[in-house]
Write a protein that holds these residues in place. Structure first.
Motif, mmCIF file in Angstrom:
data_model
loop_
_atom_site.group_PDB
_atom_site.id
_atom_site.type_symbol
_atom_site.label_atom_id
_atom_site.label_comp_id
_atom_site.label_asym_id
_atom_site.label_seq_id
_atom_site.Cartn_x
_atom_site.Cartn_y
_atom_site.Cartn_z
ATOM 1 N N GLU A 267 0.714 -1.184 -0.271
ATOM 2 C CA GLU A 267 0.244 0.049 0.402
ATOM 3 C C GLU A 267 0.957 1.190 -0.389
ATOM 4 N N MET A 268 1.814 1.550 0.498
ATOM 5 C CA MET A 268 2.636 2.331 0.880
ATOM 6 C C MET A 268 3.260 2.496 -0.389
ATOM 7 N N LEU A 340 2.239 -2.481 -9.039
ATOM 8 C CA LEU A 340 2.426 -3.299 -8.272
ATOM 9 C C LEU A 340 3.975 -3.068 -7.767
ATOM 10 N N PRO A 341 4.080 -2.647 -7.154
ATOM 11 C CA PRO A 341 4.942 -2.514 -6.950
ATOM 12 C C PRO A 341 6.275 -3.353 -6.424
ATOM 13 N N LYS A 342 7.132 -2.999 -7.124
ATOM 14 C CA LYS A 342 8.490 -4.079 -7.737
ATOM 15 C C LYS A 342 9.010 -5.574 -5.938
ATOM 16 N N ALA A 343 8.948 -5.944 -6.654
ATOM 17 C CA ALA A 343 9.569 -7.404 -5.515
ATOM 18 C C ALA A 343 10.784 -7.179 -4.486
ATOM 19 N N LYS A 344 12.200 -6.336 -5.459
ATOM 20 C CA LYS A 344 12.674 -6.000 -4.557
ATOM 21 C C LYS A 344 12.998 -4.945 -4.252
ATOM 22 N N ALA A 345 11.637 -4.401 -4.060
ATOM 23 C CA ALA A 345 12.238 -2.985 -3.794
ATOM 24 C C ALA A 345 11.194 -2.763 -1.979
ATOM 25 N N ILE A 346 10.538 -3.927 -1.992
ATOM 26 C CA ILE A 346 9.687 -4.670 -0.871
ATOM 27 C C ILE A 346 10.724 -5.554 -0.047
ATOM 28 N N LYS A 347 11.236 -6.061 -0.503
ATOM 29 C CA LYS A 347 11.800 -7.436 -0.087
ATOM 30 C C LYS A 347 13.143 -6.140 0.645
ATOM 31 N N SER A 348 13.678 -5.165 -0.491
ATOM 32 C CA SER A 348 15.031 -4.740 0.726
ATOM 33 C C SER A 348 14.798 -3.697 1.806
#
Length: 359
Positions: A267-268, A340-348
């Motif tokens: 969401e952010m 769709l937020p990038k997976a790497k952005a969320i994981k980092s």
């Protein structure tokens, strides 16, 4: 009308064209694309009045093509007629086959041990809508059910929120579920060349300083009570919003600490990225190679007014328009993470989980 932009409706084995105004829209945030075509004429002789309206009825199956490119498969929703002393306007309005997934209720069902694609296929099958898996991660959905009175789209939204995928239709009237597309346009959007106009709010109205996600999951003999109903929570802070603006979100289905954390970060990132959403208008419906502008393509944008220096954006929606002012395409673009937020952005951004979060 340029013959490469000739819009044809195929209904009941017959083709209809010659529209004086039209609009066709498709996008990654809508389950069903739609169209609206109109013929406007001066009043003919008395014997010709009955010939003004095409023999098309609401409910008829329809295919919409731009020259040889199929762009929509669905049904006629309405056939509006408007007239006054000077003339008559007759229209045909319709949507993709997937429109029934928006309008109609899903049968109350508890889904156990089934993947997102399997559930979507089961939900769409009664409406004659096929489902295309464009790259959804495997894994069963936990504790998902279609509640009484919910539409098919309501249930789909539960799933795509948990799996963080897109759900939209294609030109054949099928439901597509998957990530943002890898296809690139051959033509860039460039201020001073093909961009005719720009419209953007650059608003932070839908952004918040913190996102608190809370959920629950079913208990068992060893795991029950308050531990399963109130302790599963996560929070993500948006440093770009300076004043206190909290948003509390209830996670659906059987939640875990990780799914709540993923949702708060989703969401952010998504809401922050939407500040840069822009709608551009370009001349014509086709790119430099003759292909149509399409949603879910990435496009390079050069717009120094908005600070985009060859920035790669995702086309979220396209609207083909034609009227007495000309033939144009409205193209809504935004950063890919706006959808769709990038997976790497969320994981980092993930920190070490606490006991509370992992309950």
């Amino acid at each position: 009308m340029n013959e490469n932009n000739l819009v044809i409706l195929r209904v009941n084995g017959r083709e209809w064209g010659g529209w004086t105004a039209l609009s066709i829209s498709a996008g990654v945030e809508r389950i069903a694309r739609d169209f609206n075509v109109t013929i406007t004429r001066q009043w003919p002789g008395a014997d010709d009045k009955a010939e003004l309206q095409p023999r098309v009825k609401y409910g008829d199956a329809v295919e919409v093509s731009i020259e040889n490119d199929l762009v929509l498969t669905g049904y006629v929703d309405a056939t509006p007629v408007r007239y006054d002393a000077s003339g008559i306007s007759v229209g045909i309005v319709g949507r993709s086959k997937t429109a029934d997934l928006i309008d109609c209720s899903a049968a109350p069902t508890q889904f156990t041990g089934r993947t997102l694609v399997q559930i979507a296929t089961q939900l769409a099958a009664p409406f004659g809508v096929g489902v295309i898996d464009a790259g959804v991660e495997s894994g069963a959905m936990l504790g998902l059910q279609a509640d009484h009175g919910e539409t098919v789209m309501d249930v789909l939204n539960k799933m795509i929120g948990l799996k963080q995928v897109l759900a939209y239709d294609n030109e054949k009237g099928q439901l597509v579920v998957g990530p943002t597309g890898a296809e690139h346009t051959v033509t860039a959007l460039v201020l001073g060349q093909n961009i005719l106009s720009c419209d953007t709010e650059r608003s932070i109205r839908d952004r918040f300083s913190q996102y608190d996600v809370a959920g629950q999951r079913a208990g068992n003999n060893d795991d029950f009570g308050a531990a399963t109903t109130s302790a599963i929570r996560a929070q993500t802070v948006d440093a770009g919003v300076k004043r206190y603006r909290p948003l509390i979100i209830k996670q659906t289905g059987n939640a875990t600490g990780q799914t709540c954390k993923d949702r708060s970060e989703f969401e952010m990132y998504r809401r922050a990225a939407r500040t840069d959403e822009v709608t551009y208008t370009v001349q014509g419906w086709r790119q430099g190679d003759g292909s149509l502008w399409k949603s879910n393509q990435t496009v390079v944008v050069y717009d120094p007014v908005l600070g985009f220096n060859n920035r790669e954006m995702l086309i979220a929606e396209v609207t083909y328009k034609q009227d007495d002012t000309g033939t144009t395409t409205e193209i809504r673009v935004g950063p890919p993470e706006a959808y769709l937020p990038k997976a790497k952005a969320i994981k980092s951004s993930r920190r070490k989980k606490t006991d509370d979060e992992d309950f």
